[in-house]
Design a protein around this motif. Structure first.
Motif, mmCIF file in Angstrom:
data_model
loop_
_atom_site.group_PDB
_atom_site.id
_atom_site.type_symbol
_atom_site.label_atom_id
_atom_site.label_comp_id
_atom_site.label_asym_id
_atom_site.label_seq_id
_atom_site.Cartn_x
_atom_site.Cartn_y
_atom_site.Cartn_z
ATOM 1 N N ASP A 1 -13.899 7.058 1.255
ATOM 2 C CA ASP A 1 -14.539 6.060 0.921
ATOM 3 C C ASP A 1 -14.230 4.985 1.921
ATOM 4 O OD1 ASP A 1 -12.665 3.700 0.411
ATOM 5 O OD2 ASP A 1 -12.114 5.329 -1.145
ATOM 6 N N ASN A 2 -15.193 4.138 2.219
ATOM 7 C CA ASN A 2 -15.117 3.128 3.587
ATOM 8 C C ASN A 2 -14.525 1.553 3.169
ATOM 9 O OD1 ASN A 2 -17.341 2.396 2.173
ATOM 10 N ND2 ASN A 2 -18.509 1.580 4.010
ATOM 11 N N ALA A 3 -13.912 1.641 1.749
ATOM 12 C CA ALA A 3 -13.213 0.396 1.392
ATOM 13 C C ALA A 3 -11.971 0.493 1.646
ATOM 14 C CB ALA A 3 -13.382 0.451 -0.212
ATOM 15 N N ALA A 4 -11.093 1.403 1.770
ATOM 16 C CA ALA A 4 -9.815 1.340 2.498
ATOM 17 C C ALA A 4 -8.839 0.313 1.642
ATOM 18 C CB ALA A 4 -9.735 1.041 3.989
ATOM 19 N N SER A 5 -9.099 0.390 0.215
ATOM 20 C CA SER A 5 -8.431 -0.746 -0.567
ATOM 21 C C SER A 5 -7.405 -0.059 -1.424
ATOM 22 C CB SER A 5 -9.256 -1.479 -1.345
ATOM 23 O OG SER A 5 -10.252 -0.710 -2.041
ATOM 24 N N TYR A 6 -7.235 1.525 -1.179
ATOM 25 C CA TYR A 6 -6.069 2.088 -2.070
ATOM 26 C C TYR A 6 -4.635 1.926 -1.396
ATOM 27 C CZ TYR A 6 -9.132 5.895 -3.553
ATOM 28 O OH TYR A 6 -10.134 6.730 -3.976
ATOM 29 N N CYS A 7 -4.681 1.625 -0.144
ATOM 30 C CA CYS A 7 -3.406 1.375 0.460
ATOM 31 C C CYS A 7 -2.522 0.531 -0.231
ATOM 32 C CB CYS A 7 -3.477 1.176 1.863
ATOM 33 S SG CYS A 7 -4.751 2.006 2.732
ATOM 34 N N GLU A 8 -3.196 -0.716 -0.565
ATOM 35 C CA GLU A 8 -2.616 -1.695 -1.298
ATOM 36 C C GLU A 8 -1.996 -1.356 -2.690
ATOM 37 O OE1 GLU A 8 -5.344 -4.948 -0.784
ATOM 38 O OE2 GLU A 8 -5.595 -4.330 1.319
ATOM 39 N N GLN A 9 -2.781 -0.451 -3.299
ATOM 40 C CA GLN A 9 -2.692 -0.355 -4.651
ATOM 41 C C GLN A 9 -1.992 1.009 -5.369
ATOM 42 O OE1 GLN A 9 -6.462 -1.085 -6.626
ATOM 43 N NE2 GLN A 9 -7.111 -2.540 -5.321
ATOM 44 N N VAL B 1 -2.803 17.283 -3.499
ATOM 45 C CA VAL B 1 -3.681 16.132 -2.813
ATOM 46 C C VAL B 1 -2.699 15.322 -2.005
ATOM 47 C CG1 VAL B 1 -5.162 14.287 -3.917
ATOM 48 C CG2 VAL B 1 -4.885 16.103 -5.263
ATOM 49 N N ARG B 2 -3.480 14.883 -0.919
ATOM 50 C CA ARG B 2 -2.848 13.758 -0.239
ATOM 51 C C ARG B 2 -3.572 12.548 0.104
ATOM 52 N NH1 ARG B 2 -0.042 15.495 5.215
ATOM 53 N NH2 ARG B 2 -0.170 13.420 5.307
ATOM 54 N N LEU B 3 -3.137 11.324 -0.127
ATOM 55 C CA LEU B 3 -3.784 10.123 0.043
ATOM 56 C C LEU B 3 -3.594 9.610 1.550
ATOM 57 C CD1 LEU B 3 -3.917 7.932 -2.991
ATOM 58 C CD2 LEU B 3 -5.747 9.064 -1.847
ATOM 59 N N SER B 4 -4.566 9.160 2.258
ATOM 60 C CA SER B 4 -4.330 8.721 3.580
ATOM 61 C C SER B 4 -5.238 7.413 3.582
ATOM 62 C CB SER B 4 -4.057 9.461 4.833
ATOM 63 O OG SER B 4 -5.457 10.293 4.811
ATOM 64 N N CYS B 5 -4.854 6.383 4.472
ATOM 65 C CA CYS B 5 -5.737 5.117 4.696
ATOM 66 C C CYS B 5 -5.638 4.507 5.915
ATOM 67 C CB CYS B 5 -5.239 4.449 3.314
ATOM 68 S SG CYS B 5 -5.934 2.763 3.318
ATOM 69 N N LEU B 6 -6.762 4.123 6.358
ATOM 70 C CA LEU B 6 -6.701 3.424 7.715
ATOM 71 C C LEU B 6 -7.161 1.957 7.256
ATOM 72 C CD1 LEU B 6 -5.965 3.119 10.856
ATOM 73 C CD2 LEU B 6 -8.543 3.555 11.078
ATOM 74 N N PRO B 7 -6.420 1.027 7.321
ATOM 75 C CA PRO B 7 -6.712 -0.342 6.517
ATOM 76 C C PRO B 7 -8.067 -0.802 6.928
ATOM 77 C CG PRO B 7 -4.362 -0.474 7.186
ATOM 78 C CD PRO B 7 -5.053 0.790 7.659
ATOM 79 N N GLU B 8 -8.805 -1.222 5.902
ATOM 80 C CA GLU B 8 -10.187 -1.700 6.459
ATOM 81 C C GLU B 8 -11.133 -0.936 6.972
ATOM 82 O OE1 GLU B 8 -9.901 -5.505 8.351
ATOM 83 O OE2 GLU B 8 -8.564 -6.284 6.978
ATOM 84 N N GLN B 9 -10.746 0.428 7.200
ATOM 85 C CA GLN B 9 -11.702 1.599 7.710
ATOM 86 C C GLN B 9 -11.886 2.436 6.573
ATOM 87 O OE1 GLN B 9 -13.014 1.500 10.930
ATOM 88 N NE2 GLN B 9 -11.934 -0.400 11.025
ATOM 89 N N TRP B 10 -11.054 3.269 6.118
ATOM 90 C CA TRP B 10 -11.448 4.172 5.147
ATOM 91 C C TRP B 10 -10.078 4.705 4.422
ATOM 92 C CZ3 TRP B 10 -7.386 7.749 6.445
ATOM 93 C CH2 TRP B 10 -7.236 7.967 8.019
#
Lengths: 236, 559
Positions: free
Chosen positions: B502-510, B535-544
């Motif tokens: 997703d393009n919200a990239a808000s899981y990193c914080e949560q 399963v692996r989660l990755s995140c680029l803040p404010e991107q995806w």
């Protein structure tokens, strides 16, 4: 007619509630807002008597929104939510009522009765909003939430209110008055708030003025009016 | 010269006695460094009688006795320490003293001192962690030689008249020093040989135990039932060579292999008094066949006469027994006795482990069921509210949404199996997303990119849905506008990758908050396919935010 404002992030939900409110014939719907920031603007603009407020909303949820409203503008609040997880909490917040989606017209009628009674008695809404912990700032089309403890100081200028942090400054729509409700932020000048934790040095000048050097290295003025209060808080 | 030969003859008698003695079980614990008091006392008696016999067998020479008295005290000292050496020496010495003669006093004293010399060597060696050296014939030879030299010196110093003493020592010194030293060395070499034979037996039996453990633990981890019990019993029976092996649970016999299998039938209740005692008192019960006999309660013709019954414990509760039997005329070997106890201990640990593992699996399964069965109430009521709003404006759209909703709910309720095809999973997620798209209106767009070749791929049910729900709940719902979810499935070099982005990239914080759903999906995939998948989660803040599901390729590890 009761002057009402409606806040919900879902377009269909807004339409549905607007239809229901209209059907009662009791409300003048001032605005339908898709998020908390627009709601804040509309509250300042229209001074609504009652707020129909969704809880689950992006970035700033319904509860947090309450903590951002100027206290003299605080309307009565009816929470509208899909699930009653929040029931107890909203009771504690002393909101007027809460409605469960989908809302039944009969249930809404009861809310109207209650609301009318309150308004006739001229009761002032007694909310104890949660403490303001993160401040919404606009950054492009996103909302950036700045934690109060990260703020160095706040400056109000002609262009608006700016939060200064170690990571740059941010523009917010909240007023100095709302911001100064946070126990961390203390007013030291008509145009300035300072974070108590970030004060590095205070110099007292002649004539009851002063100056604060913050951790970030900013120099902000203390006016005579706020000096005493500042001294009290700092135990000087 | 005759004296040497006579003394050697005498010594040979000792060596024979020593040989017989080392064969007896009483001698076994003698090789340890610290001996229990009872053992020490036994040694004292034995070596003292050696010493006394040495005196009696001695040859009268010039009013004194040429003898092999020294062997006892010196060995007692070397084996049991200064205390034992001194006591043995004193006994031998006192005895010699009572026999009289002009060397009575000096021989009495010197014998005591010889015991002490042995003891000092013991102390010297054990303090340097060289306790094993005590059993070296060379060390014993040298010690005895030194002790005998000391004795001759004492005789020369104490015995009067000095001329007689000197003449005596001249005659007996060399023969006695030689025969005593050689005798003690021979004696110790016999002990050492016995010891190494036992050590070799020990090595063989521990190898046997390891072999049994290796073969049976794996079986036991598959469960504790008749089938596994039978196979375990067979392994133990084959490896130990005992008469019969039985395994029972708390109530009934699960397996019986060996002699008497005709009347000890699996499924029959546990009834022998020995077995009941073992289970009731939670201890090992041993019937050696002599003092305590095993009496079969089923058949009078039962050939079995001795038994070892070891309870299997799991969490301080008896869950069964392992029983080893020998027939009436055969001795129950100590090795098998120790082996039986060790195995039962090992099995108990393994049972505890399996129970823990199965409880963990059960917990995971029920957690998952719970998570699956729960349709998020927010989703449901928001969906109904959306449809209610749409129905007045666009009845057709509302009807279609109601269909999607019922499809989604039906699939949620109906799923009972563990696996579903990727196509089914995608269909399930699609009906979910149709409703969310309507709810968020222009704020959500969804795109799918599924490799058609992967559609039949079997994956655990509810793998996609929790991840997609997370992307909506913690991602899109936090965006003011322009939300996008992309779901893709591709075959990689040696695995299949499904990505939900997703393009919200808000899981990193949560990460903490959204843990439950993703965590369960991840745990289950690891549980089924092994730790290299999940399963692996990755995140680029404010991107995806990306959730990558890694699964084995078709034909890879099967659940």
């Amino acid at each position: 007619m009761i002057r009402a404002l409606l806040v919900d992030d879902e377009r269909n939900a807004r339409e549905e509630l607007a239809t229901l409110l209209e059907a009662t014939g009791e409300f003048e719907l001032l605005a339908s807002c898709p998020n908390a920031l627009e709601a804040l603007r509309s509250i300042r603009k229209f001074h609504p008597q009652v707020l129909f407020l969704d809880i689950d909303m992006p970035v700033i949820d319904g509860f947090t929104l309450l903590s951002m409203i100027d206290s003299e503008l605080m309307p009565h609040v009816v929470f509208v939510t899909a699930h009653d997880d929040y029931a107890l909490q909203s009771f504690e917040e002393k909101t007027l009522d809460y409605l469960l989606k989908p809302v039944a017209p009969e249930r809404l009628a009861k809310t109207v009765t209650k609301l009318k009674e309150l308004l006739e008695k001229n009761t002032v809404p007694r909310h104890q909003p949660p403490e303001l912990q993160r401040i919404p700032c606009l950054k492009g089309h996103r909302i950036k939430l700045v934690a109060t403890e990260d703020i160095d100081h706040v400056h109000s200028s002609a262009s608006g209110i700016h939060l200064h942090t170690d990571n740059g400054s941010f523009f917010t729509e909240l007023t100095l008055k709302v911001l100064s409700r946070s126990p961390l932020l203390l007013q030291c000048h008509k145009q300035y708030l300072v974070n108590l934790e970030k004060i590095d040095e205070i110099s007292l000048l002649e004539g009851g003025f002063g100056e604060i050097l913050t951790r970030a290295g900013a120099r902000i003025p203390i006016s005579r009016r706020y000096l005493r209060q500042l001294k009290q808080v700092l135990g000087l | 010269m005759t004296l040497i030969i006579d003394l050697l003859q005498q010594m040979s008698v000792f060596v024979v006695i020593a040989y017989l003695f080392t064969k007896s079980p009483a001698f076994r614990p003698l090789t340890s460094e610290v001996l229990p008091f009872r053992q020490k006392f036994l040694l004292y008696l034995i070596f003292s009688s050696f010493s006394i016999l040495g005196t009696y067998f001695g040859l009268p020479v010039k009013g004194a006795i040429a003898n092999t008295r020294a062997i006892g005290p010196v060995l007692a000292g070397i084996i049991g320490g200064p205390g034992l050496g001194l006591a043995t020496g004193l006994t031998g010495g006192l005895h010699r003293y009572t026999l009289g003669g002009f060397t009575a006093l000096s021989c009495g004293i010197s014998t005591t001192l010889e015991g002490l010399v042995g003891g000092l060597v013991y102390q010297h060696l054990t303090r340097r962690n060289l306790a094993d050296k005590r059993f070296s014939p060379a060390v014993v030879l040298a010690t005895t030689f030194a002790a005998e030299t000391l004795q001759m010196t004492v005789i020369l110093l104490l015995s009067r008249p000095w001329q007689d003493a000197f003449a005596l020592v001249r005659t007996i010194a060399l023969p006695m020093m030689l025969t005593n030293s050689v005798g003690a060395a021979l004696f110790i070499s016999i002990i050492r040989d016995q010891k190494s034979v036992r050590d070799r037996v020990g090595v063989i039996s521990s190898a046997k135990a390891l072999k049994i453990a290796e073969k049976t633990l794996d079986l036991l981890s598959q469960g504790f039932n008749r089938e596994t019990a039978t196979r375990i019993a067979e392994v133990i029976y084959r490896e130990t060579g005992v008469g019969a092996v039985a395994i029972s649970n708390a109530d009934e016999l699960l397996a019986f292999t060996g002699l008497g299998a005709d009347h000890h039938l699996p499924g029959s209740p546990v009834q022998s008094p020995l077995c009941k005692t073992a289970m009731r008192e939670k201890r090992v019960v041993f019937a050696d066949g002599h003092q305590r006999k095993f009496i079969c309660t089923v058949s009078e013709d039962c050939p079995l006469g001795s038994a070892l019954i070891v309870p299997l414990m799991c969490d301080d509760e008896v869950v069964g027994t392992i029983k080893l039997y020998e027939p009436k005329q055969k001795l129950f070997l100590n090795i098998n006795r120790a082996l039986g106890k060790g195995l039962a201990h090992l099995f108990s640990n393994q049972l505890l482990r399996s129970r823990f593992q199965s409880q963990k699996d059960l917990l995971l399964q029920s957690e998952l069921r719970l998570a699956q069965a729960q349709v998020n109430p927010h989703f449901l009521f928001n969906a109904l509210n959306t449809i209610r709003a749409i129905v007045t404006r666009d009845a057709e759209e509302a009807r279609s949404l109601l269909l999607h909703l019922s499809t989604f709910l039906r699939k949620n309720l109906k799923r009972t199996g563990d696996l579903a095809s990727l196509a089914e999973e995608v269909a399930h997620v699609q009906s979910y997303l149709k409703i969310e798209e309507a709810r968020f209106a222009d704020r959500l767009q969804v795109s799918f990119d599924i490799d058609p070749a992967l559609e039949p791929l079997q994956i655990p049910v509810f793998t996609l849905q929790p991840l997609v729900e997370n992307a909506v709940k913690h991602g899109i719902a936090n965006l003011l506008e322009g939300g996008h979810i992309a779901i893709s499935a591709r075959e990689r070099e040696d695995f299949v990758e499904i990505v939900i982005e997703d393009n919200a990239a808000s899981y990193c914080e949560q990460e903490q908050q959204n843990g439950l759903g993703i965590d369960l999906v991840d745990k289950r995939i690891r549980n089924i396919y092994g730790p290299s998948y999940g399963v692996r989660l990755s995140c680029l803040p404010e991107q995806w935010t990306r959730a990558r599901i890694k699964l084995p390729k078709p034909g890879g590890p099967k659940p």
